[in-house]
Motif scaffolding. Structure first.
Motif, PDB file in Angstrom:
ATOM      1  N   THR A  23     -27.547   2.968   1.566  1.00 44.02           N
ATOM      2  CA  THR A  23     -28.021   2.510   0.253  1.00 44.02           C
ATOM      3  C   THR A  23     -27.103   3.052  -0.828  1.00 44.02           C
ATOM      4  N   LEU A  24     -26.658   4.275  -0.566  1.00 43.89           N
ATOM      5  CA  LEU A  24     -25.720   4.871  -1.508  1.00 43.89           C
ATOM      6  C   LEU A  24     -24.525   3.937  -1.693  1.00 43.89           C
ATOM      7  N   VAL A  25     -24.045   3.462  -0.535  1.00 41.52           N
ATOM      8  CA  VAL A  25     -22.882   2.598  -0.584  1.00 41.52           C
ATOM      9  C   VAL A  25     -23.209   1.275  -1.285  1.00 41.52           C
ATOM     10  N   TYR A  26     -24.393   0.720  -0.964  1.00 49.14           N
ATOM     11  CA  TYR A  26     -24.755  -0.543  -1.615  1.00 49.14           C
ATOM     12  C   TYR A  26     -24.901  -0.374  -3.122  1.00 49.14           C
ATOM     13  N   LYS A  27     -25.501   0.781  -3.498  1.00 51.05           N
ATOM     14  CA  LYS A  27     -25.660   1.050  -4.932  1.00 51.05           C
ATOM     15  C   LYS A  27     -24.316   1.077  -5.625  1.00 51.05           C
ATOM     16  N   GLN A  28     -23.315   1.467  -4.821  1.00 51.45           N
ATOM     17  CA  GLN A  28     -21.994   1.606  -5.432  1.00 51.45           C
ATOM     18  C   GLN A  28     -21.114   0.378  -5.178  1.00 51.45           C
ATOM     19  N   TYR A  29     -21.758  -0.747  -5.083  1.00 56.97           N
ATOM     20  CA  TYR A  29     -21.049  -1.983  -4.764  1.00 56.97           C
ATOM     21  C   TYR A  29     -19.812  -2.182  -5.642  1.00 56.97           C
ATOM     22  N   ASP A  30     -19.974  -1.991  -6.920  1.00 54.93           N
ATOM     23  CA  ASP A  30     -18.837  -2.213  -7.829  1.00 54.93           C
ATOM     24  C   ASP A  30     -17.703  -1.239  -7.564  1.00 54.93           C
ATOM     25  N   GLN A  31     -18.098   0.023  -7.259  1.00 55.75           N
ATOM     26  CA  GLN A  31     -17.048   1.007  -6.946  1.00 55.75           C
ATOM     27  C   GLN A  31     -16.315   0.630  -5.660  1.00 55.75           C
ATOM     28  N   VAL A  32     -17.101   0.201  -4.658  1.00 54.44           N
ATOM     29  CA  VAL A  32     -16.478  -0.206  -3.390  1.00 54.44           C
ATOM     30  C   VAL A  32     -15.476  -1.322  -3.651  1.00 54.44           C
ATOM     31  N   LYS A  33     -15.921  -2.292  -4.409  1.00 53.22           N
ATOM     32  CA  LYS A  33     -15.055  -3.420  -4.720  1.00 53.22           C
ATOM     33  C   LYS A  33     -13.787  -2.957  -5.440  1.00 53.22           C
ATOM     34  N   ASP A  34     -14.002  -1.998  -6.318  1.00 52.15           N
ATOM     35  CA  ASP A  34     -12.861  -1.503  -7.075  1.00 52.15           C
ATOM     36  C   ASP A  34     -11.885  -0.733  -6.190  1.00 52.15           C
ATOM     37  N   ILE A  35     -12.443   0.069  -5.286  1.00 52.91           N
ATOM     38  CA  ILE A  35     -11.561   0.808  -4.369  1.00 52.91           C
ATOM     39  C   ILE A  35     -10.754  -0.170  -3.517  1.00 52.91           C
ATOM     40  N   LEU A  36     -11.443  -1.198  -3.021  1.00 47.86           N
ATOM     41  CA  LEU A  36     -10.744  -2.197  -2.206  1.00 47.86           C
ATOM     42  C   LEU A  36      -9.664  -2.918  -3.011  1.00 47.86           C
ATOM     43  N   ARG A  37      -9.981  -3.194  -4.267  1.00 44.83           N
ATOM     44  CA  ARG A  37      -8.995  -3.850  -5.118  1.00 44.83           C
ATOM     45  C   ARG A  37      -7.771  -2.950  -5.302  1.00 44.83           C
ATOM     46  N   GLN A  38      -8.041  -1.661  -5.521  1.00 42.97           N
ATOM     47  CA  GLN A  38      -6.920  -0.716  -5.676  1.00 42.97           C
ATOM     48  C   GLN A  38      -6.095  -0.610  -4.403  1.00 42.97           C
ATOM     49  N   MET A  39      -6.796  -0.633  -3.273  1.00 37.93           N
ATOM     50  CA  MET A  39      -6.074  -0.579  -1.998  1.00 37.93           C
ATOM     51  C   MET A  39      -5.199  -1.814  -1.829  1.00 37.93           C
ATOM     52  N   ASN A  40      -5.767  -2.969  -2.142  1.00 37.14           N
ATOM     53  CA  ASN A  40      -4.981  -4.201  -2.060  1.00 37.14           C
ATOM     54  C   ASN A  40      -3.767  -4.162  -2.983  1.00 37.14           C
ATOM     55  N   SER A  41      -3.963  -3.581  -4.159  1.00 40.02           N
ATOM     56  CA  SER A  41      -2.826  -3.492  -5.079  1.00 40.02           C
ATOM     57  C   SER A  41      -1.749  -2.571  -4.516  1.00 40.02           C
ATOM     58  N   LEU A  42      -2.175  -1.471  -3.896  1.00 43.04           N
ATOM     59  CA  LEU A  42      -1.205  -0.567  -3.278  1.00 43.04           C
ATOM     60  C   LEU A  42      -0.411  -1.273  -2.182  1.00 43.04           C
ATOM     61  N   VAL A  43      -1.123  -2.118  -1.431  1.00 38.88           N
ATOM     62  CA  VAL A  43      -0.446  -2.853  -0.361  1.00 38.88           C
ATOM     63  C   VAL A  43       0.609  -3.775  -0.950  1.00 38.88           C
ATOM     64  N   LEU A  44       0.249  -4.453  -2.021  1.00 40.54           N
ATOM     65  CA  LEU A  44       1.199  -5.393  -2.628  1.00 40.54           C
ATOM     66  C   LEU A  44       2.459  -4.672  -3.107  1.00 40.54           C
ATOM     67  N   VAL A  45       2.286  -3.440  -3.561  1.00 37.33           N
ATOM     68  CA  VAL A  45       3.439  -2.702  -4.081  1.00 37.33           C
ATOM     69  C   VAL A  45       4.245  -2.067  -2.953  1.00 37.33           C
ATOM     70  N   ASN A  46       3.555  -1.533  -1.958  1.00 32.67           N
ATOM     71  CA  ASN A  46       4.247  -0.713  -0.965  1.00 32.67           C
ATOM     72  C   ASN A  46       4.562  -1.412   0.349  1.00 32.67           C
ATOM     73  N   TYR A  47       3.837  -2.479   0.650  1.00 27.48           N
ATOM     74  CA  TYR A  47       4.023  -3.107   1.950  1.00 27.48           C
ATOM     75  C   TYR A  47       4.411  -4.566   1.765  1.00 27.48           C
ATOM     76  N   TYR A  48       4.080  -5.378   2.744  1.00 22.76           N
ATOM     77  CA  TYR A  48       4.504  -6.767   2.664  1.00 22.76           C
ATOM     78  C   TYR A  48       3.803  -7.488   1.527  1.00 22.76           C
ATOM     79  N   ASN A  49       4.577  -8.112   0.690  1.00 15.48           N
ATOM     80  CA  ASN A  49       4.002  -8.865  -0.410  1.00 15.48           C
ATOM     81  C   ASN A  49       4.605 -10.260  -0.392  1.00 15.48           C
ATOM     82  N   ASN A  50       3.833 -11.208   0.120  1.00 15.98           N
ATOM     83  CA  ASN A  50       4.403 -12.550   0.277  1.00 15.98           C
ATOM     84  C   ASN A  50       4.758 -13.208  -1.054  1.00 15.98           C
ATOM     85  N   ARG A  51       4.165 -12.712  -2.122  1.00 18.32           N
ATOM     86  CA  ARG A  51       4.511 -13.291  -3.432  1.00 18.32           C
ATOM     87  C   ARG A  51       5.978 -13.100  -3.772  1.00 18.32           C
ATOM     88  N   ASN A  52       6.572 -12.060  -3.191  1.00 15.11           N
ATOM     89  CA  ASN A  52       7.982 -11.818  -3.489  1.00 15.11           C
ATOM     90  C   ASN A  52       8.903 -12.823  -2.818  1.00 15.11           C
TER      91      ASN A  52
END
Ligand code: NAG
Ligand code: NAG
Ligand code: NAG
Ligand code: NAG
Ligand code: NAG
Length: 537
Positions: A23-52
């Motif tokens: 429930t703690l995690v569900y309550k923090q839905y927005d934070q989870v989403k934000d962490i995932l977004r940050q992780m995705n951004s890190l991937v785009l910068v540091n790993y394969y980024n097909n946009r390039n």
């Protein structure tokens, strides 16, 4: 009695803890989403980024990127968040797709399969939409890497793809050769012993390079060449580069063919002006013979990840023989080149007949038994002690010579088949490397073998994905509990994102793939001790 109470209270405690955490995690839905977004951004910068890649530069063949799949900027954010809250999607199920109507599709369909509707039919221009649950796309085409409409956001944290860029560096004959020679040159600057096993490609001349082209024509005009040709038969074959496989583009340089080449290049005068990727390669004319026929065998291997580099090679191997008996003076191409495409032409028959006739075995053990019987080898451990190490180290060198072209990312992987020939003195040579090799269903046995092969590949894909999922999930939970600094976030993410198997997801012991490269391990251990530490690039 007390024991039962103890057990019951333990269970309640466990339940409370579980409920609390979740429930703690569900309550923090927005934070989870934000962490995932940050992780995705890190991937785009540091790993394969097909946009390039897809907009300004494409080295892919367009026809290898056919499917029309629509994705948008929010796809990964949604897919990753969805999977975070529904672990079974990753940990229990396999959600996969296949874009071509082939045996592989039948196989993945039987495991778990998402049909992505083809909206491009007829005049309807709508593109298909990729479902959020997709975990292991197993497509023939590499459109997820390359097409603009998928490129925007394809490949999320909790997906493992079966393609990567850079595969043509192995699969195109001209690139394979370029990379081989660059690698040989680099090894020359290292201890001499490092070059020992790097002899798996016969001497070749790249006719699109002026110097090598001239050297080739100079050589074939010498009395030495003429003498050898008379005494030993054809000295060279020519091969076309790029993506030409299965015997197409291979020419035995018999008298007539040599004359044609001489004419085309004006006996070397035109060297430097013809940019066609033609390779003239020393013909290996002492093949090991099976009932008088030349044979070749295909070893499948997968690059399971490029972050870090992890490679598995398959224990079973497709052994085939040439259509006509070998004779070094034979003017029949099919006596020298054992390739399905050529064989088919020769027989004018069905794939089925061809396969039955020219397919020798699915196991290299067969070769060992044959060699033992013929007293060419003595040891019953020849396969384990000689041939497999030789094959594996050759694949390791193939990888080492091309690895700098691979995008570093644990989302990427690729499937290859490398064709080898065996000489009479039991040396091996690489004939060609195929990416995405065709898996035929010509006979019931082949269906069984190829089904096992695809399932073995999927098992590895799934095991790495699940391992990564578990690591990232627990990392997200720890970030929710203690907000990390930016540095810590990045450092911990990069570590968790690295592919490695967690103990709870072992590869089953009857999986026929064997790990031959694992850069999680140090020094020569990364190469099963087949390559010395001082020789590693
Ligand atoms: C989705 O994630 C990407 C990073 O991969 C980010 O740039 C984008 O802003 C996110 N979109 C939303 C709506 O969260
Ligand atoms: C992106 O895709 C999602 C689901 O596939 C959809 O709900 C959303 O409306 C799309 N957004 C845009 C801007 O097209
Ligand atoms: C989708 O339909 C188009 C038009 O009929 C066809 O050319 C294409 O091959 C189809 N794609 C797949 C993956 O079936
Ligand atoms: C194609 O897209 C249009 C507009 O978005 C929609 O009205 C139509 O129903 C779609 N067609 C199909 C076959 O999905
Ligand atoms: C050469 O390959 C064999 C396996 O065939 C391996 O045992 C040996 O260590 C390799 N030598 C070097 C110098 O890499």
């Amino acid at each position: 009695m007390t024991q039962q109470i103890l057990l019951a209270s333990l269970f309640i405690l466990f339940l409370q803890k579980w409920l609390f955490e979740n429930t703690l995690v569900y309550k923090q839905y927005d934070q989870v989403k934000d962490i995932l977004r940050q992780m995705n951004s890190l991937v785009l910068v540091n790993y394969y980024n097909n946009r390039n890649h897809f907009s300004s530069y494409r080295s892919f063949r367009f026809d290898l990127s056919k499917s029309q799949v629509q994705l948008n900027e929010t796809y990964c954010n949604q897919s990753d968040t969805f999977k975070f809250y529904h672990p079974d999607i990753v940990l229990k199920d396999i959600h996969t797709t296949r874009d071509t109507d082939d045996l592989t599709q039948e196989i993945v369909q039987s495991i778990s399969f998402i049909k992505i509707t083809n909206y491009t039919e007829g005049k309807i221009k709508n593109k298909s939409v990729v479902p959020e649950v997709l975990t292991i796309p197993f497509n023939y085409y590499d459109s997820y890497l390359t097409k603009t409409n998928t490129g925007l956001s394809a490949m999320c944290l909790f997906q493992k793809h079966n393609h990567m860029r850079g595969r043509q560096q192995l699969a195109y004959k001209n690139e394979l050769l370029n990379n081989y020679y660059l690698y040989v040159d680099r090894l020359k600057k290292m201890p001499e012993i490092c070059s020992t096993n790097v002899t798996y490609i016969p001497k070749s001349y790249r006719l699109w390079l002026k110097d090598e082209c001239s050297a080739f024509f100079e050589y074939i005009n010498t009395p030495e060449y003429e003498q050898k040709f008379q005494k030993q038969g054809p000295q060279f074959i020519s091969k076309l580069g790029l993506e030409v496989h299965r015997g197409a583009g291979i020419t035995m340089l018999f008298q007539k063919e040599t004359q044609q080449l001489i004419k085309e290049y004006q006996n070397g005068q035109n060297c430097g002006q013809i940019s066609k990727y033609v390779i003239a390669q020393k013909y290996i004319n002492n093949p090991y013979l099976f009932k008088g026929h030349k044979i070749e065998f295909r070893i499948y291997f997968i690059i399971a990840s490029t972050y870090p580099l992890i490679v598995y090679a398959y224990d079973s191997s497709l052994i085939r023989r040439c259509a006509t008996p070998f004779d070094k003076f034979s003017l029949e191409k099919s006596s020298h080149v054992c390739n399905t495409a050529i064989v088919k032409k020769k027989i004018e028959g069905q794939d089925l007949d061809e396969d039955k006739q020219f397919f020798i075995s699915w196991k290299l053990d067969y070769l060992q038994e044959l060699l033992l019987k013929q007293k060419k080898i003595k040891s019953k451990k020849w396969l384990e002690e000689y041939l497999y190490p030789k094959i594996h180290t050759t694949i390791q060198h193939l990888i080492m010579s091309t690895q700098h072209f691979f995008d570093i990312d644990s989302k990427l992987s690729e499937f290859f088949g490398v064709d080898f020939m065996l000489t009479d003195d039991l040396q091996i040579y690489v004939l060609e490397v195929n990416s995405n090799p065709q898996l035929l269903k010509t006979t019931p046995e082949r269906v069984v073998q190829n089904t096992k092969l695809v399932k073995d590949i999927l098992e590895i894909q799934v095991a790495y994905l699940r391992s990564k999922y578990v690591r990232l999930r627990s990392l997200i939970k720890s970030f929710l509990a203690n907000q990390p600094t930016i540095q810590k976030f990045e450092k911990d993410f990069k570590e968790a994102y690295k592919d490695k198997l967690e103990p709870e997801f072992p590869i089953s012991s009857n999986n026929l793939f064997r790990k031959i490269v694992d850069k999680n391990l140090k020094d020569s251990k990364a190469y099963n001790d087949l390559i010395q530490t001082k020789c590693i690039l």
